[in-house]
Design an enzyme around this catalytic site. Structure first.
Site, PDB file in Angstrom:
ATOM      1  CE  LYS A 279      35.594  -1.509  -1.903  1.00 39.05           C
ATOM      2  NZ  LYS A 279      34.732  -1.440  -0.697  1.00 39.05           N
TER       3      LYS A 279
ATOM      4  CE  LYS B 262      35.574   2.222  -1.736  1.00 36.05           C
ATOM      5  NZ  LYS B 262      34.496   2.039  -0.737  1.00 36.05           N
TER       6      LYS B 262
ATOM      7  CG  ASP C  91      35.573   0.702   2.574  1.00 33.58           C
ATOM      8  OD1 ASP C  91      36.125  -0.075   3.376  1.00 33.58           O
ATOM      9  OD2 ASP C  91      35.233   0.374   1.429  1.00 33.58           O
TER      10      ASP C  91
END
Length: 226
Positions: free
Chosen positions: A185, A156, A93
């Site tokens: 996400k 995300k 991430d």
């Protein structure tokens, strides 16, 4: 949605600065017990998590890159991602360079993401953290488009370390922008069952939360009420 179904959405997260070896081992034990999608940890703990989860094929290992500000040089982000994957990370991430985005250095933003995508190779999923609380809706759309063009598999919302976390409005906007071929996400401030379900209904395909056990247990309790 029952507890097992909900657990498969959750990255069981521990990103506190004072997390210890024993905390990480406990996190991995919980992830195996509840069948979370991944554990989400700092890069220095990836090797330990890989050892703890070596016989657990259903639980992946997420780590964070350029965290939490995203302002590292692209070459450093790439090296960090390469090392993390070598240590056993299955998902990375990375934090988008927010300052570059707001300066409209769009080619630099895209190149930054591409550097991490290329460094991660084919064995790790790349999620791009937008830090949506700092962005306008227009900037969220642009960031999502750049992430898709750069080859990332997810966008995300948040690091959880900035001025705000995930909102259903931002999740819906991100889902609308990336379509169905890229994951979304939701992370940052997701601490209960109702919020988790709302994020999924808005379009989230993954949830980042440190309260995963509480959320899953509530799902089981809600299911037993019917």
């Amino acid at each position: 949605m029952n507890g097992n179904q909900l657990a498969s959405y959750i990255d069981h997260t521990l990103l506190k600065a004072d997390a210890t070896e024993q905390n990480i081992i406990q996190l991995c034990t919980e992830a195996k017990q509840y069948h979370f999608a991944t554990v989400c940890i700092h890069p220095c703990w990836v090797k330990l998590a890989a050892e703890q989860l070596q016989d657990e094929r259903d639980v992946g290992i997420t780590t964070v890159i350029g965290f939490p500000l995203g302002a590292n040089a692209s070459s450093i982000k790439a090296l960090e991602a390469q090392q993390a994957v070598a240590d056993g990370a299955t998902e990375v991430d990375m934090v988008l360079n927010v300052g570059y985005l707001k300066s409209r250095f769009l080619s630099a933003v895209k190149s930054d993401i591409e550097a991490v995508v290329n460094a991660s190779g084919t064995s790790a999923i790349v999620k791009v953290i937008l830090e949506t609380s700092l962005l306008t809706n227009e900037e969220i759309v642009i960031a999502c488009q750049l992430a898709v063009e750069a080859g990332a598999q997810y966008v995300k919302t948040s690091t959880g370390f900035s001025s705000g976390g995930a909102t259903t409005e931002h999740i819906a906007l991100m889902r609308h922008t990336v379509g169905e071929r890229v994951g979304v996400k939701a992370s940052g401030g997701i601490r209960d069952y109702d919020t988790t379900v709302a994020m999924i209904k808005a379009g989230a395909s993954r949830i980042g939360a440190s309260a995963g056990i509480t959320i899953v247990n509530k799902a089981e309790s809600a299911a037993s009420d019917y």
